[in-house]
Design a protein around this motif. Sequence first.
Motif, PDB file in Angstrom:
ATOM      1  N   ARG A 258     -61.270  -7.196  42.392  1.00 42.54           N
ATOM      2  CA  ARG A 258     -60.656  -6.082  43.089  1.00 42.54           C
ATOM      3  C   ARG A 258     -59.156  -6.238  43.011  1.00 42.54           C
ATOM      4  NH1 ARG A 258     -60.894  -5.970  48.612  1.00 42.54           N
ATOM      5  NH2 ARG A 258     -59.611  -4.139  48.746  1.00 42.54           N
ATOM      6  N   THR A 492     -62.043 -11.787  44.301  1.00 42.41           N
ATOM      7  CA  THR A 492     -63.400 -11.703  43.768  1.00 42.41           C
ATOM      8  C   THR A 492     -64.268 -10.946  44.768  1.00 42.41           C
ATOM      9  OG1 THR A 492     -64.012 -13.752  44.828  1.00 42.41           O
ATOM     10  CG2 THR A 492     -63.168 -13.898  42.581  1.00 42.41           C
ATOM     11  N   SER A 493     -65.482 -10.699  44.388  1.00 46.43           N
ATOM     12  CA  SER A 493     -66.368  -9.918  45.252  1.00 46.43           C
ATOM     13  C   SER A 493     -66.673 -10.622  46.568  1.00 46.43           C
ATOM     14  CB  SER A 493     -67.673  -9.628  44.509  1.00 46.43           C
ATOM     15  OG  SER A 493     -68.166 -10.835  43.974  1.00 46.43           O
ATOM     16  N   ARG A 494     -66.428 -11.941  46.652  1.00 44.70           N
ATOM     17  CA  ARG A 494     -66.706 -12.642  47.912  1.00 44.70           C
ATOM     18  C   ARG A 494     -65.808 -12.149  49.025  1.00 44.70           C
ATOM     19  NH1 ARG A 494     -66.296 -18.761  47.416  1.00 44.70           N
ATOM     20  NH2 ARG A 494     -67.712 -18.729  49.159  1.00 44.70           N
ATOM     21  N   SER A 496     -64.846  -9.004  49.759  1.00 47.40           N
ATOM     22  CA  SER A 496     -64.881  -7.554  49.594  1.00 47.40           C
ATOM     23  C   SER A 496     -64.142  -6.804  50.676  1.00 47.40           C
ATOM     24  CB  SER A 496     -66.333  -7.080  49.537  1.00 47.40           C
ATOM     25  OG  SER A 496     -67.084  -7.748  50.515  1.00 47.40           O
TER      26      SER A 496
END
Lengths: 512, 290, 325
Positions: A258, A492-494, A496
């Motif tokens: 992101r 990262t997606s962790r 979000s």
Amino acid sequence: MKGERVGRWLAAARVLALVAVVLIVASGLAEGPRAVRIGTDVDAQSLDPRLQRDTTAYRLNNLIYDGLIQLDENLTPRPDLALSWRQPDEKTWVFTMRRDARFHDGRPVTPDDVVFTFKTILDPALNARFRSLYEPIETVEAVGGDQIRFTLKTPYAPLLNYLDLGIVPKDVGARDLNANPLGSGPFRFSRWERGGRIVLTANDGYFAGRPAIDEIDMIVVPDNTARAQALEAGDLDLIMSPLSPQDVSRLAADRRFRHVHLPGISITYFNFNCRHPVLSDPTVRRAVAMLIDQNTIVQQIYGGIDVPATSLLIPSLRWSYTPEIRQPAYDVDGARGLLAEAGWKPGADGVLAKNGQRLSFTLATHAEDSNRIQTIELSQNTLNQVGIDAKASVTDWPAFIGSVQTGNYDLALLGWTILVDPDRAMYGQLTSSGSLNFGRYANPQVDALLARGRAVGDLAARAEAYQAAARIIAEELPYYVLSYAGFDAFTTSRLSGFAADARGFLRGLAAP
Amino acid sequence: MSVRALQRNPSLCCGGLLVSAVLFVAIFHGWLAPYTPEQMDMTRRLAPPGAAHWLGTDNFGRDLATRLAWGAEVSLSIALGATAAAAIIGTGVGLLCGYCRGAVDLVLMRIVDIVLGFPSLILVMALVAVLGPGPRNLAVALAAVYWTQYARVARAAALSERERDYVLAAEAIGVSTLRILFRHLLPNIAGPLLVLATLGVGVAIVSESGLSFLGLGVQPPTPSWGWTLAYGLRYLRSDPWMSTAAGLTIMITVAGFNLLGDGLRDLLDPRAAAAPTGRWRLPGLQRPAF
Amino acid sequence: MRYLLTRLGLFVPMLAGVVSVVFLLVHLIPGDPARVLLGEDASPQAVAQLRHNLGLDLPLPSQFLRYLGHLLHGDLGVSMFQNAPVLDLVLARLPATLELAAFAIVVSVCLGVSLGCAAAVFHGSALDLLCLVFAQLGISVTVFWLGILLMLAFSVELHWLPAIGRGVPLSSAFAAALEGRPAALFDSLAHLAMPAVALGMQGAAIICRLVRSGMLEALASDYVRTARAKGVHPFAVTFRHALRNALLPAVTMIGWQFGNLLGGAVLTEGIFGWPGLGQLAVGAFSQRDLPLMQGIVLTFALVFGLVTLATDLAYGLIDPRIGSR
């Protein structure tokens, strides 16, 4: 019998396999501590908020400590340790504190701690880097059981923006807060592996609720490219500016991450030494400004991360900004014409000269920032083509800043950061007696306007004063502002739900 | 005859060829280069090799071949200057120590120890900071760190040679110390020192690029291989050609000097190349431990 | 024994010299730590005040005497920027640097010896040529370039190895492995692999050449030919005799590499985020953190001197022809 035995073994093996599968799946499901790994470019130097002086420390201290207020993503002050505040008169501020905040060792945060923090930061012996921001404070005292009163020497409108200073306990005995911080914030200090990483863990007793994230690892990776690669390799969860433009565009196109891009609160600018024999002439400064190809520099060298500047007013400070005030635009022919009109003619060696004085000066910047070095290289090339004898000088930071602060420079390329208030970008730098006025620019009109901007409380009046000052500065050009810094963060997606702010502060990670 | 020479000493021939080529470019870059090193074209940045630019362009759109050709002069003059200065000073000191021994040896070798006791990069950085930037100061700083290698080798060689008949004979007839050192000793130990120097040029080239990576090499816009490599690496992922061109140029040049050094060593003392037992005959290690 | 004592005795003037030179240099460099500490928005009065507090406005000789006084009490001073004792900061980073240097040496020795032996045994074949090419290119490669390329290949593209940082310290990883928990060791080695290869490449190339020529000479020597004629297995003879010859330069190489690595691993440490002394030194230099710089240089001199001594002693033991000089 043999067959029976084999059968029994097979059955046992099947059971074992099943158990193994269940265990493996279960261990995958069972969440270990939620740790977020953040990459940073420098190791912190001091985790005492009064002595902090690098971005890693600012960000960590913002998590370890609370301030009276916090600046939100719009840089507007919001309550933190202070529940509310009022201004009985223009030289007095009174804050009402919450009662349920506790330091990480259990003791409550009291007004006495606030008083202690501000008293010590004002103490010259402590040599706090940002002491000058709090200079106008005359006294700080605790009033009643939960109020703090600030009395100022003179009206000082920007003060509120600087009150996110972390509050330290008034009595820590022999504990060294630089290396072993003790705050009341959403995260507590766990350990520090010098040069490697700093680890924070969630504060269970935090008044706004325990953060959902269990642990924050701030990992030091000095090289910008290496830090980006570490994110791609899965070794980091969050990286922020400074980043090289190539890495930013590559990561922005990568769907795994992101990308947050915000206008920042720093500027990169050219600082003219107004005492230089040639650069003291505003016409020459104007011509030089017209020879700096702002758009190419920002797009090509800075990779479009930053925004070409229009004036010394900063877009992030919306209440004071107007795009109508503009510095001269890039115009090589215009610059040539301007210099010719002013009487600069090419000499025998091809360099412009007037009255026996050659148009020659040195562009200086520091070695640690390759974008700035490239900017100098490009600008020097353009200046040379017009007949200006421009040389480049790149030295490391201490040598560079030493020569700039003592006025031993011609034209320097550097920046100002943490500009949460226009006063911070202009007052010390461009008032005639300002301690940050390295180029010794003097204009009484500007002095009056900046003094007014500092004193009046009404935002509209302040904006008017700063805009008038910026208009003069864009004409006389003691500063030519190259760009407003952009701020980029990749997660990262962790992570979000994470919302960054323009300073790169990480309070968003404290969400419960 | 040349084929024979090639077979007998391939290192010398290949090395000699490479070094000559690089020196040729360094000297005649003005005639050879198709463009001038300042010609920027921001619309053509980081272009890969093509018809207009045989090696592509750099981060300012300047022709890479031109920059590298001009950079050859800069980088080589720094490297050769540093090596020559280090060799001269180091050999002088080493000869003095080896020949005179006693107090002179004791004191001068302690100075060598002190210089070796510094982390070399830090010492160079400190010297460059004190002296100021610029190719000449860079060469001086590098020389100040590398002269110790020559001192040690020269000293060991002198210690070994000084007991030989020709030296003793010269002493007996009353030749002055200086003459003994320069007319008698020096020519006999010049071999390994020459080898050391040839290898040292390579080390100096790489050191210059390391300093440029830290932003402490020559000042922009002076073309130098180190700057080109350092800048190229920042664009490695998207435009690898700039760093590859510079890196390969450095590597090939250094390899050329190394081959030349090997060839010289084989030429001057073929047995020494295969006999690792003589202390001072050990191949030229930049920064030997003893 | 006498040799040892003499060498140790020579340490003292060396250290004294290093201390004096670094003090002088560090104070000659333009740039003021007080300005760096206080930042670009510091007033001249604040800077002057801080300089006074730090004792920087005293004349140079008295500052030096002060420093020497502290030094003789074992006090290396306090870092201006990190507010921690220099000794602690240095000792915290020293193991990391030593670990990297040691592992780089291991890599270069293993790689160099095996390639060199292979080249000598298969003299004249394609393998021999390959080793020679490797030897040439290995020395000529620029270390930081190689480091970045390795990271690109193995971390970013292949995801085989972690890109940055140091894993579990090797000593505790070994201990854990012996207790039957090898995971820590894998972590250590995974983090060490790339920086150690980048740093060890040059050493490997040099050792490869030395071992190759040493073995070639040994294989051609009378001693080996006689032994072969007598029917002794060539490999046994070769390795015992030839490797002994090859050991000498390898031992010298270790000392050489160590000095190189301690001083020159700076760039590699920066690229790989390795928390070692080299990066600390560059950081201290770029801030003009005077006590820290002095402390690091002194530590380096001490460690390097000890390693040199050890190498010389080892050399003396291996080659009986070298008596005490």
